[in-house]
Write a protein that holds these residues in place. Structure first.
Motif, short mmCIF file in Angstrom:
data_model
loop_
_atom_site.label_atom_id
_atom_site.label_comp_id
_atom_site.label_asym_id
_atom_site.label_seq_id
_atom_site.Cartn_x
_atom_site.Cartn_y
_atom_site.Cartn_z
N TYR A 1 0.83 -1.20 0.00
CA TYR A 1 0.00 0.00 0.00
C TYR A 1 0.87 1.26 0.00
O TYR A 1 0.63 2.19 -0.77
N ARG B 1 -5.87 1.96 8.95
CA ARG B 1 -6.80 1.67 10.05
C ARG B 1 -6.87 0.18 10.38
O ARG B 1 -7.09 -0.20 11.52
N GLU B 2 -6.70 -0.66 9.34
CA GLU B 2 -6.87 -2.10 9.57
C GLU B 2 -6.27 -2.88 8.42
O GLU B 2 -6.33 -2.47 7.26
N ILE C 1 -7.60 -7.53 3.22
CA ILE C 1 -8.14 -6.19 2.97
C ILE C 1 -7.37 -5.22 3.84
O ILE C 1 -7.17 -5.48 5.04
N ARG D 1 -7.64 -1.20 5.04
CA ARG D 1 -8.47 0.00 5.07
C ARG D 1 -7.64 1.14 5.62
O ARG D 1 -6.90 0.97 6.59
N SER D 2 -7.78 2.33 5.00
CA SER D 2 -7.03 3.49 5.47
C SER D 2 -7.84 4.76 5.27
O SER D 2 -8.85 4.77 4.56
N VAL E 1 -11.48 7.67 2.15
CA VAL E 1 -11.30 6.35 2.73
C VAL E 1 -10.84 5.46 1.58
O VAL E 1 -11.45 5.48 0.50
N GLN E 2 -9.78 4.72 1.80
CA GLN E 2 -9.28 3.83 0.75
C GLN E 2 -9.35 2.38 1.22
O GLN E 2 -9.11 2.10 2.40
N THR E 3 -9.66 1.52 0.28
CA THR E 3 -9.69 0.08 0.54
C THR E 3 -8.84 -0.59 -0.53
O THR E 3 -8.99 -0.32 -1.72
N ASN F 1 -10.95 4.27 -3.86
CA ASN F 1 -10.71 5.57 -3.22
C ASN F 1 -12.06 6.29 -3.16
O ASN F 1 -12.59 6.69 -4.19
#
Length: 131
Positions: A11, A71-72, A82, A84-85, A104-106, A123
């Protein structure tokens, strides 16, 4: 290095390639059938198309660099995960973030021949404080 660290690095490298306007660098982190979904809802399918579309963006626009916080990282199984940010962009003339582009991005990553690659990157504009 652990798988979680590898995914975080994947990432980081993706956003670093964006920050450097490096379309090829972005696409090289993807599987052949990867999908990108942009901030504006645009969709780019396949590694070659992703490179072409990113190059067009970098040619036509001066993009601001991303800053992010993961975040995760959640594993679906041993070969997929996955990430998440939350992200924003920094004004290149200073250090202030640009709140209008908070997002928020995945990232969905898959392991191919012991290497983690991007399958899906989305995004989405942030709606912080909305449940």
């Amino acid at each position: 290095m652990s798988d979680e660290n590898d995914i975080r690095k994947l990432y980081h490298n993706l956003l670093q390639a964006w920050n450097e306007n490096d379309a090829k660098g972005m696409s090289e982190l993807c599987t052949d059938r990867a999908n990108f979904i942009g901030f504006d809802g645009s969709q780019h399918d396949g590694k070659e198309n992703i490179e072409k579309q990113m190059q067009q963006i970098f040619t036509e626009h001066k993009v601001n660099p991303y800053v992010y916080k993961v975040r995760e990282v959640r594993f679906l199984n041993s070969d997929s995960a996955i990430l998440r940010s939350v992200v924003s962009m920094v004004n290149p003339e200073g250090t202030d973030i640009i709140p209008q582009v908070n997002a928020v991005q995945t990232l969905v990553a898959a392991k191919h021949d012991s290497k983690w690659l991007v399958e899906i990157f989305q995004n989405t504009p942030a709606a912080f404080g909305v449940s």
